[in-house]
Design an enzyme around this catalytic site. Structure first.
Site, PDB file in Angstrom:
ATOM      1  N   GLU A  20     -10.052  -3.765   4.590  1.00  0.00           N
ATOM      2  CA  GLU A  20      -9.654  -2.715   3.649  1.00  0.00           C
ATOM      3  C   GLU A  20      -8.519  -3.192   2.761  1.00  0.00           C
ATOM      4  O   GLU A  20      -8.492  -2.935   1.559  1.00  0.00           O
ATOM      5  CB  GLU A  20      -9.242  -1.447   4.411  1.00  0.00           C
ATOM      6  CG  GLU A  20     -10.367  -0.733   5.112  1.00  0.00           C
ATOM      7  CD  GLU A  20     -11.423  -0.221   4.157  1.00  0.00           C
ATOM      8  OE1 GLU A  20     -11.067   0.409   3.149  1.00  0.00           O
ATOM      9  OE2 GLU A  20     -12.620  -0.450   4.410  1.00  0.00           O
TER      10      GLU A  20
ATOM     11  N   ASP B  91      -2.636  -4.688   3.149  1.00  0.00           N
ATOM     12  CA  ASP B  91      -2.794  -4.886   4.598  1.00  0.00           C
ATOM     13  C   ASP B  91      -3.702  -6.061   4.946  1.00  0.00           C
ATOM     14  O   ASP B  91      -4.614  -6.408   4.179  1.00  0.00           O
ATOM     15  CB  ASP B  91      -3.346  -3.608   5.236  1.00  0.00           C
ATOM     16  CG  ASP B  91      -2.299  -2.503   5.301  1.00  0.00           C
ATOM     17  OD1 ASP B  91      -1.107  -2.812   5.151  1.00  0.00           O
ATOM     18  OD2 ASP B  91      -2.666  -1.340   5.504  1.00  0.00           O
TER      19      ASP B  91
ATOM     20  N   ARG C 125      -4.287  -1.957  13.067  1.00  0.00           N
ATOM     21  CA  ARG C 125      -5.748  -2.014  13.034  1.00  0.00           C
ATOM     22  C   ARG C 125      -6.182  -3.436  13.370  1.00  0.00           C
ATOM     23  O   ARG C 125      -6.199  -4.310  12.510  1.00  0.00           O
ATOM     24  CB  ARG C 125      -6.282  -1.580  11.661  1.00  0.00           C
ATOM     25  CG  ARG C 125      -6.062  -0.107  11.387  1.00  0.00           C
ATOM     26  CD  ARG C 125      -6.751   0.357  10.121  1.00  0.00           C
ATOM     27  NE  ARG C 125      -6.533   1.776   9.902  1.00  0.00           N
ATOM     28  CZ  ARG C 125      -5.513   2.297   9.214  1.00  0.00           C
ATOM     29  NH1 ARG C 125      -4.610   1.484   8.669  1.00  0.00           N
ATOM     30  NH2 ARG C 125      -5.384   3.594   9.076  1.00  0.00           N
TER      31      ARG C 125
ATOM     32  N   ASP D 114      -6.396  -6.765   6.567  1.00  0.00           N
ATOM     33  CA  ASP D 114      -7.734  -6.509   7.099  1.00  0.00           C
ATOM     34  C   ASP D 114      -8.699  -6.382   5.926  1.00  0.00           C
ATOM     35  O   ASP D 114      -8.327  -6.584   4.766  1.00  0.00           O
ATOM     36  CB  ASP D 114      -7.756  -5.255   7.986  1.00  0.00           C
ATOM     37  CG  ASP D 114      -7.294  -4.000   7.255  1.00  0.00           C
ATOM     38  OD1 ASP D 114      -7.085  -4.065   6.018  1.00  0.00           O
ATOM     39  OD2 ASP D 114      -7.125  -2.955   7.899  1.00  0.00           O
TER      40      ASP D 114
ATOM     41  N   HIS E  87      -6.431 -10.856  13.987  1.00  0.00           N
ATOM     42  CA  HIS E  87      -4.995 -10.583  13.971  1.00  0.00           C
ATOM     43  C   HIS E  87      -4.482 -10.443  15.398  1.00  0.00           C
ATOM     44  O   HIS E  87      -5.257 -10.238  16.330  1.00  0.00           O
ATOM     45  CB  HIS E  87      -4.714  -9.286  13.205  1.00  0.00           C
ATOM     46  CG  HIS E  87      -5.370  -9.242  11.859  1.00  0.00           C
ATOM     47  ND1 HIS E  87      -5.063 -10.137  10.866  1.00  0.00           N
ATOM     48  CD2 HIS E  87      -6.339  -8.443  11.368  1.00  0.00           C
ATOM     49  CE1 HIS E  87      -5.813  -9.880   9.804  1.00  0.00           C
ATOM     50  NE2 HIS E  87      -6.600  -8.867  10.089  1.00  0.00           N
TER      51      HIS E  87
ATOM     52  N   TYR F 233       0.786  -4.820  12.861  1.00  0.00           N
ATOM     53  CA  TYR F 233      -0.300  -4.068  12.224  1.00  0.00           C
ATOM     54  C   TYR F 233      -1.191  -3.415  13.276  1.00  0.00           C
ATOM     55  O   TYR F 233      -1.565  -4.032  14.267  1.00  0.00           O
ATOM     56  CB  TYR F 233      -1.118  -4.998  11.333  1.00  0.00           C
ATOM     57  CG  TYR F 233      -2.059  -4.253  10.418  1.00  0.00           C
ATOM     58  CD1 TYR F 233      -1.585  -3.281   9.553  1.00  0.00           C
ATOM     59  CD2 TYR F 233      -3.423  -4.522  10.435  1.00  0.00           C
ATOM     60  CE1 TYR F 233      -2.443  -2.590   8.710  1.00  0.00           C
ATOM     61  CE2 TYR F 233      -4.289  -3.850   9.589  1.00  0.00           C
ATOM     62  CZ  TYR F 233      -3.788  -2.875   8.737  1.00  0.00           C
ATOM     63  OH  TYR F 233      -4.640  -2.188   7.908  1.00  0.00           O
TER      64      TYR F 233
ATOM     65  N   GLU G 256       0.791  -1.230   0.000  1.00  0.00           N
ATOM     66  CA  GLU G 256       0.000   0.000   0.000  1.00  0.00           C
ATOM     67  C   GLU G 256       0.822   1.278   0.000  1.00  0.00           C
ATOM     68  O   GLU G 256       0.432   2.267  -0.597  1.00  0.00           O
ATOM     69  CB  GLU G 256      -0.968  -0.001   1.196  1.00  0.00           C
ATOM     70  CG  GLU G 256      -2.068  -1.023   1.031  1.00  0.00           C
ATOM     71  CD  GLU G 256      -3.088  -0.952   2.139  1.00  0.00           C
ATOM     72  OE1 GLU G 256      -3.345   0.140   2.653  1.00  0.00           O
ATOM     73  OE2 GLU G 256      -3.636  -2.012   2.500  1.00  0.00           O
TER      74      GLU G 256
END
Length: 855
Positions: free
Chosen positions: A84, A80, A297, A82, A342, A295, A7
């Site tokens: 998103e 990432d 989030r 997740d 996670h 990570y 990203e």
């Protein structure tokens, strides 16, 4: 060669080092496509078909990735870990397939929770396909938020002028803030008293005890309701002759908190570092991209097995075996709807102690917090001895109780203690007590009574609001920071000393939604939607079936408002906001006979009115009575100012009266400048109450804007003025805030120049898009607008792709449309014609042409 897409460019650079020359790592710079901000991007009538669009920057990223895949033998999507991130990979794959850029190249999806060599190389060894169920959950959430925002916001614009927008999570968060404010405003304080005694043990130790029981009855909080009851109790306490009637000592253990998840990181960074949620996530993002933390989030509270071993090794090395439990400590989440997909937020390398980390500013502070919390989570509990001593007076009437605790073993609190929100009890506030046994005497040194009043609940901070949203199961970890930012950007709330205070605009929107869209701001309903999105991600619910069910009911609610008149809205808001806008008790505690009685004419009734810029309060006898005041009840006293103005005195230069007035936007001062000139007006700045305004202060305000002096570098004026966001000084296009309004009136050239220089020096990052100073009108040739801009080399006019510099004698303020058209046309004629197929010219001619071009 294998092409890897992540990203961010910072992440790409780091990962390329780990993977080596056989890989090419490119950045997508976040999402590459989005729903256009216009009606029709989600079409419920066509089975919720969604239109995705890439802006110019994203399109160039897609082209770069497509170009790289031409010579690649594999495409690896490593965005990432997740929803998103899964969505970004899906968008990339869709965009590349539409361009026919893959041509049979295998595509893999990999995820890693930390940017370390081990995590990245291990992920490459375990690829998978894109998780369509996660993508479906993303699509459902995106469509849901779009449908709510793009259908509810227009209703607000039509029925409630001045409002900006509504959103699924945003509106519920705003409702929480507004409801808390209403609780504070309607709170009625209750009086109660307490009795405290100073005692001395036989060993000479002084300590405090409080009255716990009187005449055999245990006292509750409100059992001493007034001074008379307190005085009688105090007399009983002063009898003295106390001896220990009961002793209890028991061990207490306190376990460490789990490692951070997204919400707890935001909460603790707010409490301990004063960071906003947005600032916390920006710093965490950078730490993640540097490979320093996992990570950020996540709502999982456990760590990877290697992390447990690394943390335990660090604890044993730094603090010794006494601080290390027999086995790793594992946690379970208490948050509603926690996915725990996670691991928790932790350092990627526990051996990198905070003092050894070379980052500075926010990154170092946040890394220190993450490191300490993660290590402390694996340490032994703290051990206390909590002691309770009861004392009985010689006449057996008064029983005093003293409590205290002693740290027997500090355990994890040697490294870390968790912060607390306002209103939380502090377990560590109890003092240490002397060792005593039953029958032992204690001398009464003094006793006193103290009056108390119950306190209203505290306003939400960003930390406590995030905590509450998480408890209710509303939103997801990745949404909290953007939700809070949106509320502030829309001017629905303001942040004052870390407290979230609803603005009038926010209260209006909340009252409107509660009256006409109650279901969609209910906490349980919003949490239920989050649960269904989780069920979609588990593959147990079809996302379009979910949207169809939601849309049928939501569309009906929207349709019910079509016949709604603004007068209906005003009636509902007048009723709902009555206690706030028209309080029954004034600031001195006096009860008003009629809170809505107009203070100017003493006949009309006050009610809410809606104007182009939002709500205000007006008199029912308008236009005979022109009383108006701002919507906020805090400004009610401003409305007592006569709309015709209160004369403060005469202006020393013109001899004209200086008036204090009030309008729908608040109080202001005004003076005439002659029959043919508009009156000079200036609003009162924040903090200046109308009753404090005299002629001297009014003249100061009316002196603005004033020229401080000429800038020493270019001779251009520096202006001091008062704007929407407070006092400032201006030099050309640079605006610098002045910290104090009082300083604005006598600020000198040196100070102003320094502020301007500091503002220029603080500018960093990429250049923002240049905004036009103004639009002059349409070009007659194609009806396209002509704008005036301030450029690096001076002001210019722009039409399409043609820019024309203004002559020295012409300024942006004086240039006319006719002049601009002449300049644009002249510049367009000078533009070189498109190159003809002259590439076949003789070689010498080519060289000459190239030389000219170079010149």
């Amino acid at each position: 060669m294998k092409v890897v897409v992540v990203e961010s460019p910072a992440k790409a650079k780091t990962i390329n080092k780990y993977l080596g020359k056989d890989y090419k790592v490119l950045a997508s710079y976040g999402h590459v496509r989005d729903l256009p901000s216009k009606d029709g991007s989600v079409d419920p009538d066509n089975d919720f078909e969604m239109v995705w669009q890439a802006d110019s920057k994203s399109a160039s990223r897609i082209r770069e990735i497509a170009e790289a895949t031409k010579s690649a033998d594999k495409l690896i999507l490593a965005t990432d870990p997740d929803r998103e991130g899964e969505a970004i990979s899906w968008h990339l794959l869709e965009a590349l397939e539409k361009r026919r850029a893959l041509k049979g190249i295998p595509v893999e999806r990999v995820v890693f929770n930390a940017i370390t060599k081990n995590a990245v190389t291990n992920a490459m060894d375990h690829p998978r396909e894109i998780d369509q169920e996660l993508v479906d959950a993303y699509l459902a959430r995106r469509a849901l938020d779009y449908l709510v925002g793009f259908n509810l916001s227009p209703v607000l614009w039509r029925k409630l002028p001045g409002s900006r927008s509504a959103g699924r999570v945003q509106s519920v968060a705003l409702r929480l803030i507004c409801q808390r404010e209403l609780e504070i405003e309607t709170f009625v304080a209750q009086e109660y008293w307490s009795i405290e005694a100073d005692l001395r043990a036989t060993d000479g130790t002084d300590f405090k005890a409080r009255l716990h029981a009187l005449d055999g009855k245990t006292l509750k909080k409100f059992d001493l309701p007034d001074e008379a009851a307190a005085k009688a109790a105090l007399e009983a306490v002063k009898t003295g002759g106390y001896s220990v009637s009961y002793v209890e000592s028991k061990p207490v253990r306190r376990n460490p908190p789990p490692p951070f998840i997204t919400s707890t990181l935001q909460q603790e960074a707010s409490r301990k570092l004063g960071f906003t949620a947005k600032r916390t996530m920006q710093a965490a993002q950078k730490l993640y991209e540097e490979g320093r933390i996992t990570y950020m989030r996540t709502d999982g509270v456990n760590m990877a097995e290697e992390a447990y071993h690394a943390a335990r090794k660090q604890i044993e090395g730094d603090y010794g075996a006494r601080y290390l439990p027999e086995k790793p400590r594992r946690y379970s989440s208490k948050a509603k709807n926690a996915q725990e997909a996670h691991e928790a937020i932790r350092p990627t390398d526990f051996s990198l102690r905070p003092e050894a980390y070379r980052g500075d500013g926010d990154l170092k502070k946040l890394y220190t917090l993450v490191w300490r919390r993660a290590v402390a989570s694996q340490m032994e509990p703290a051990e206390f001895e909590r002691t309770t001593l009861d004392f009985l007076s010689k006449d057996k009437r008064a029983q005093l109780r003293a409590t205290g605790q002693v740290i027997v073993f500090d355990g994890f609190i040697k490294l870390y203690t968790e912060g607390r929100d306002d209103g939380d009890d502090d377990e560590d506030s109890e003092g240490r007590l002397p060792k005593m046994k039953e029958g032992e005497h204690a001398d009464l040194k003094d006793a006193k009574s103290e009056q108390h009043f119950t306190q209203p609940p505290p306003r939400y901070t960003e930390a406590s609001l995030v905590k509450r949203l998480e408890e209710l199961g509303i939103g997801r970890p990745s949404t909290y920071a953007s939700t809070l930012s949106t509320l502030e950007d829309r001017e629905y709330v303001r942040l004052d000393q870390k407290k979230l205070i609803p603005e009038d605009k926010g209260r209006l929107v909340t009252a409107f939604l509660e009256n006409f869209f109650a279901r969609y701001v209910e906490y349980d309903f919003t949490a239920e939607l989050e649960e269904k999105l989780d069920v979609i991600s588990d593959g147990k619910l079809d996302w379009k079936a979910f949207l169809r069910d939601f849309w049928v009911q939501f569309q009906a609610a929207i349709a019910d408002t079509k016949e709604l008149r603004v007068s209906d809205v005003l009636d509902a808001l007048n009723e709902a906001l009555g206690p706030y806008v028209f309080p029954k008790v004034d600031e001195n505690g006096n009860v008003k006979e009629n809170p809505r009685l107009c203070p100017l004419c003493n006949e009309g009734e006050l009610s809410l009115k809606l104007g182009r810029h939002g709500a205000f309060v007006g008199c029912s006898r308008y236009p005979d009575c022109k009383f108006t005041r701002p919507f906020s009840a805090d400004n009610e006293k401003d409305g007592a100012i006569n709309p015709e103005g209160e004369e403060l005195g005469l202006h020393p230069d013109t001899g004209e009266p200086v008036l204090l007035k009030t309008g729908r936007f608040g109080p202001f001062v005004e003076t005439s400048q002659g029959e043919d000139e508009k009156p000079r007006r200036t609003s009162l700045p924040k903090g200046w109450e109308p009753q404090s305004i005299n002629l001297e202060r009014a003249l100061k305000l009316l002196s603005l804007p004033r020229e401080v002096g000429k800038h020493p570098e270019d001779g251009e004026p520096i202006i001091a003025n008062l704007g929407r966001y407070g006092p400032y000084v201006q030099h050309q296009r640079t605006f610098a805030n002045v910290p104090n309004i009082e300083e604005l009136f006598d600020i000198g050239l040196n100070r102003a120049t320094t502020l301007i220089a500091d503002k220029k020096a603080s500018r960093g990052g990429g250049r923002a898009a240049v905004k036009p100073l103004k639009e002059l009108g349409k070009h007659p040739g194609d009806d396209e607008p002509i704008h005036v801009y301030e450029g690096r080399y001076g002001p210019y006019v722009k039409h399409g792709k043609t820019n024309a510099t203004l002559p020295k004698e012409t300024t942006p303020e004086t240039v006319t449309l006719e002049q601009a058209i002449e300049l644009i046309n002249a510049k367009a004629k000078k533009k070189p014609a498109k190159k003809k197929p002259a590439a076949k010219k003789k070689a010498p001619a080519k060289k000459k042409s190239a030389a000219k071009a170079k010149d």
